[in-house]
Scaffold this active site. Structure first.
Site, PDB file in Angstrom:
ATOM      1  N   GLY A  10      -0.028   8.901   0.676  1.00  0.00           N
ATOM      2  CA  GLY A  10      -0.811   8.103   0.987  1.00  0.00           C
ATOM      3  C   GLY A  10      -1.507   8.105   2.682  1.00  0.00           C
ATOM      4  O   GLY A  10      -1.029   9.062   3.029  1.00  0.00           O
ATOM      5  N   TYR A 145      -1.289  -8.766  -4.457  1.00  0.00           N
ATOM      6  CA  TYR A 145      -0.724  -7.983  -3.297  1.00  0.00           C
ATOM      7  C   TYR A 145       0.229  -8.630  -2.437  1.00  0.00           C
ATOM      8  O   TYR A 145       1.247  -8.330  -1.908  1.00  0.00           O
ATOM      9  CB  TYR A 145      -1.880  -7.343  -2.575  1.00  0.00           C
TER      10      TYR A 145
END
Ligand code: UDP
Length: 317
Positions: A10, A145
């Site tokens: 990432g 999240y």
């Protein structure tokens, strides 16, 4: 050290791999490539101290040999991504964190959790220090999240208290730099992409909401210092230079000479109104503070996106 980085392909995970390798450590990057990409780590292929494992950390994690540290960076991190991947986001923050902690326990490794300023939700305290408990809507779309990361912090502290795992928690504030995905929907890639194409920048709401943007190199320095410290309590790492999103849009248009201006779009649900890290703890305990000014960080970021878009030499003011 021999270090596992989950989410190693990432944006932040790959920069962390680079830093760990530069410090002489051995690095195993693990990623399911859902929002990460091997493009971020191709430069490391063939490095004698680097390995990549394609694996989803919400399933049991097997790593052969000893480990000195597990750095848990796997998760979608853009609001657009986690709204599209709500269940995966909840799973990687909960099951993924549990598996990564279990691995750290089994290997006797130090564990570092990539947490977030989103644990503060739409904050009622400003700037946010680590003792603030936050203002999160558990059932709103962003809750997938925010609550996953809050659970991850709780699980990390439980492993520390119940099993004696040596843990670290970094609360990461808005960060930008090369290797962000150009279409991840966050404000930095959106504005730079739009500016480079000569399109108007899409400001959500009235643009009076604030953010504080940290350049990736500063962030990685802070995380590395935290890893090497003995600080178990959460630490905010971010840049306190706060601005409104409207001001940010104007800075990008001025820097890129974009004549197309700004268009206003609806504000996403539960979009935090203000955000600025209180970095007193990082300054005191890690001797850390950000060094890179906004424009200094935007230049390499714009160059990165320009290359991805096939615009060779954008002229900057
Ligand atoms: N934003 C915007 N235009 C965009 C993308 C985002 O005005 O094209 C706003 C968004 O509503 C938020 C801020 O910019 O107020 C930062 O959004 P981002 O998605 O980067 O991250 P967040 O800080 O909300 O997690």
């Amino acid at each position: 050290m021999r270090v596992l980085v989950t989410g190693g392909a990432g944006f932040l995970g790959s920069h962390l791999c680079d830093r760990l390798l530069a410090e002489g450590h051995e690095v195993i990057a693990m990623d399911n490539l859902l929002t990460g990409t091997t493009d971020n780590i191709t430069h490391l292929a063939g490095h004698p101290r680097f390995t990549f494992i394609h694996h989803d950390v919400t399933h049991y994690i097997y790593v052969k040999g000893h480990l000195d540290a597990v750095l848990h960076f796997a998760s979608p991190a853009s609001p657009v991504d986690y709204l599209e991947l709500p269940i995966q986001t909840l799973k990687v923050g909960s099951l993924g964190t549990h598996n990564a902690l279990g691995l750290a326990l089994a290997k006797g490794a130090r564990f570092l959790l990539a947490s977030t300023s989103e644990v503060y939700g739409d904050p009622l305290v400003h700037p946010q220090d680590e003792d603030y408990w936050g203002n999160v809507n558990p059932i709103g779309p962003r809750g997938v999240y925010d609550e996953a990361k809050r659970f991850a912090e709780a699980m990390t502290m439980a492993y520390h208290r119940a099993h004696g795992v040596d843990t670290r928690i970094v609360r990461i504030f808005n960060t930008y730099g090369p290797r962000m995905r150009i279409n991840d929907g966050r404000v930095v890639p959106n504005f730079i992409r739009q500016a480079l194409r000569g399109e108007p920048l899409t400001v959500y709401g009235d643009g009076k909401q604030t953010r504080s943007f940290c350049y990736v190199d500063d962030l990685i320095e802070g995380i590395y210092r935290l890893l090497m410290s003995d600080q178990v309590e959460p630490v905010n790492i971010g840049n306190p230079a706060e601005m409104t999103i409207l001001e940010f849009a104007e800075r990008i248009n001025a820097l890129t000479g974009n004549p197309a201006g700004i268009v206003f779009k609806p504000l996403p649900v539960d979009d935090p109104q203000q955000r600025q890290p209180d970095i007193t703890r990082a300054r005191k305990l890690l001797g850390w503070e950000p060094k890179v000014e906004l424009e200094q960080g935007l230049r390499p970021t714009i160059a990165y996106f320009a290359e991805r878009l096939g615009i060779p030499n954008p002229r900057l003011a």
